[in-house]
Design an enzyme around this catalytic site. Structure first.
Site, PDB file in Angstrom:
ATOM      1  CB  SER A 231     -23.980 -95.868 -46.418  1.00 34.58           C
ATOM      2  OG  SER A 231     -23.013 -96.805 -46.817  1.00 34.58           O
ATOM      3  CB  CYS A 232     -26.828-100.320 -48.009  1.00 37.51           C
ATOM      4  SG  CYS A 232     -26.940-100.017 -49.790  1.00 37.51           S
ATOM      5  N   GLY A 233     -24.578-101.835 -48.631  1.00 36.27           N
ATOM      6  CA  GLY A 233     -23.503-102.583 -49.262  1.00 36.27           C
ATOM      7  C   GLY A 233     -23.115-102.008 -50.610  1.00 36.27           C
TER       8      GLY A 233
END
Length: 273
Positions: A231-233
């Site tokens: 996951s990230c932004g």
């Protein structure tokens, strides 16, 4: 080549390969607020891979959302991409958005795709040939998507995983965002992280726009036998962490949580730490 990356030296030596297609996956703006000094040039013969528009579901309220298999195939054919094309993707920041393009081809069932390590900055540094960016029309390709749903996770699957702990969830955002020490760059998002996730900022895996060596990555990346969710932004830099695990030859199943924090952070009913 099993390795997900190639060097600028390798690419320069294979520019005349008839099946080779070079894709520029640079983004004009990014949440890291980093500007490229190479706005108007490209590697000679490169074709622009427009992640934000042509290769995202622009009907989604979330940025950079995975397009449908049919929409991806149509956009790929418009770039002259065939089922037997060997694809090299790069971006103008070194390693930033190009791993997302790599992952998009992977989830659409295309295995002969690699990321150019160091991207355009490394290419320019080595004094290889560049040209002014130009928009061309290409002979229609025959690319067909073979969608691999196992490479993609939804918020519902991430929510279940908080309880089951079946997979390790890795968050590629900066530590200050992960720990809620700084506001999110996108307005309206809560600060923090998904419960149980671990933080491996994508910037820790790079040096001068290139991936660290396998030995250096092995010291940073925790490993066990569980599947890995990333996951990230907004689903872009998560792909950098995923490729890093590929570089240490980690065989665990890997998937991207496409909605990432932009989705999770705006839904009040979802838990955060």
């Amino acid at each position: 080549m099993k390795n997900p990356i190639v060097s600028t030296k390798w690419l320069n030596e294979h520019l005349d390969d008839p099946d080779l297609i070079i894709l520029d996956a640079s983004q004009q703006v990014n949440q890291a607020k980093v500007e490229s000094q190479y706005q108007d040039i490209q590697i000679k013969g490169a074709r622009y891979f427009d992640i934000k528009n042509e290769f995202s579901d622009t009907n989604s309220s979330l940025p950079n959302t995975l397009p449908s298999a049919d929409a991806f195939a149509k956009a790929a054919r418009n770039l002259g991409i065939n089922n037997d094309s060997k694809i090299i993707v790069y971006d103008s920041l070194g390693i930033y958005s190009s791993p997302r393009a790599w992952w998009l081809f992977k989830i659409m069932g295309h295995s002969t795709v690699w990321v150019l390590d160091g991207g355009l900055p490394e290419w320019v540094k080595q004094a290889y040939e560049v040209e002014k960016i130009k928009k061309l029309d290409y002979a229609l390709g025959n690319f067909v998507s073979k969608f691999k749903p196992e490479l993609f996770k939804t918020k519902e699957q991430i929510l279940v995983n908080i309880t089951t702990k079946e997979a390790v969830l890795i968050d590629a955002r900066s530590q200050d965002r992960f720990l809620a020490e700084t506001p999110e760059p996108r307005e309206g998002l809560r600060s923090g992280h998904i419960p149980g996730s671990i933080n491996i900022p994508y910037t820790d895996l790079l040096h001068d726009g290139k991936f660290l060596s396998k030995e250096e990555l092995e010291k940073i990346l925790p490993q066990d036998n569980k599947p890995l969710f990333f996951s990230c932004g907004s689903g872009v830099t998560a792909c950098i962490d995923l490729i890093a695990y590929e570089l240490i030859e980690n065989k665990n199943p890997k998937a991207i949580y496409d909605g990432s924090w932009t989705e999770w952070g705006q839904i009040e009913s979802l838990p955060i730490e």
